[in-house]
Design an enzyme around this catalytic site. Structure first.
Site, PDB file in Angstrom:
ATOM      1  N   GLY A  73      40.102  72.713  13.315  1.00 23.68           N
ATOM      2  CA  GLY A  73      38.799  73.283  13.616  1.00 23.68           C
ATOM      3  C   GLY A  73      38.275  74.161  12.492  1.00 23.68           C
ATOM      4  N   SER A  74      37.593  75.227  12.873  1.00 22.00           N
ATOM      5  CA  SER A  74      36.887  76.061  11.898  1.00 22.00           C
ATOM      6  C   SER A  74      37.804  76.884  10.999  1.00 22.00           C
ATOM      7  CB  SER A  74      35.913  76.994  12.618  1.00 22.00           C
ATOM      8  OG  SER A  74      34.906  76.236  13.255  1.00 22.00           O
ATOM      9  N   THR A  75      39.116  76.865  11.256  1.00 18.17           N
ATOM     10  CA  THR A  75      40.024  77.567  10.350  1.00 18.17           C
ATOM     11  C   THR A  75      40.030  76.937   8.958  1.00 18.17           C
ATOM     12  OG1 THR A  75      41.918  76.249  11.102  1.00 18.17           O
ATOM     13  CG2 THR A  75      41.528  78.357  12.216  1.00 18.17           C
ATOM     14  N   ILE A  76      39.447  75.748   8.821  1.00 16.20           N
ATOM     15  CA  ILE A  76      39.368  75.083   7.506  1.00 16.20           C
ATOM     16  C   ILE A  76      38.191  75.626   6.675  1.00 16.20           C
ATOM     17  CG2 ILE A  76      38.791  72.837   6.435  1.00 16.20           C
ATOM     18  CD1 ILE A  76      41.717  73.126   7.245  1.00 16.20           C
TER      19      ILE A  76
END
Length: 274
Positions: A73-76
């Site tokens: 998810g948005s941790t990238i």
């Protein structure tokens, strides 16, 4: 071993409380020393008592931090920003127009929760804009973007040597569609382990140097590999402080008297019903 008994115990208490409070199927955590790569704590719930029955209901014997994969998810997104800075596709004062709150890519629509309009890179991370991240990723060549993720260790086992460690998945850029390229910017279409993600975040914390993860104590200096410029790593680290401030996506993660950098990540999970 590198495990710090006191820290391991404290993390176990927090993870067990979280597991119960949210009625989770599973919770896991990794704590890594960013300068040495040493794993200081690695915790899983549901847990098991090694002195009791060794049956494995619900995967209790799995070390999920290294065997289980998930879409990050948005941790990238911090790595998208760091890559864009390194490649000169963005500068610290760059603004990205995310209006009207969505981006059409082929037949698919990438959406933000709100129309954020023109935003800075700091706001992109603080408010976790899918549209902003996708536009930034699409400004890079597929090979450039893929190379950054590969250099960070995604799609490959770490050097930890733990039995059953998963590789995760990072598809070859030559097989990407434009939509694949865009949604990778917010962590869809790839899979990671918690250990891989911790190792990648350690790169941001260690001024762009990737240090191999290890469970064995390091008595000599460890050779690292530079995968991001120190300037980009420091800049993104500073931007990530906005995530835990009021108005960011994780204000509860702030700690009084400490500077904290963080990033939330949310994904939709597939089950038998879609």
């Amino acid at each position: 071993l590198t495990l710090d008994q006191w820290l391991q115990y404290q993390v176990e208490k927090v993870i067990e409380k979280t597991y119960v409070e949210f009625k989770a199927k599973a919770v896991w955590a990794v704590v890594q020393h960013v300068r040495t790569g040493e794993i200081l704590a690695m915790v899983n719930q549901p847990g098991f008592n090694p002195n009791s029955n060794r049956s494995n209901p619900g995967g209790r014997l799995r070390n999920r931090a290294v065997t289980d994969v998930f879409e990050p998810g948005s941790t990238i997104k911090p790595f998208v920003v760091a890559a864009a800075l390194d490649l000169g596709k963005a500068q610290l004062d760059t603004e990205i127009d995310t209006a009207p709150g969505f981006l059409q890519v082929g037949n698919s629509r990438i959406k933000d929760h709100h129309n954020l309009g023109k935003i800075s890179l700091t706001t992109l991370l603080g408010r976790s804009s899918n549209v902003g991240a996708a536009k930034l990723a699409l400004s890079m060549q597929g090979e450039e973007f893929w190379q950054t993720l590969d250099n960070l260790g995604f799609g490959q086992a770490t050097s930890i040597g733990f039995p059953g460690e998963a590789n995760g998945q990072l598809l070859d850029y030559q097989n990407w569609t434009k939509l694949d390229h865009a949604i990778l910017a917010f962590g869809y279409g790839m899979s990671v382990t918690a250990l891989q993600l911790a190792q990648a975040y350690a790169v941001l914390a260690n001024d762009g140097m990737r240090i191999p993860a290890t469970l064995l104590k390091q008595y000599r200096g460890v050779e690292g590999v530079s995968v991001l410029s120190a300037e980009s790593a420091r800049s993104v680290r500073h931007m990530l402080e906005s995530v835990v401030l009021p108005g960011g996506t994780a204000p509860q993660a702030s700690v009084t008297a400490y500077r904290v950098a963080g990033k939330t990540g949310t994904v939709k999970k597939l089950d038998a019903n879609g």
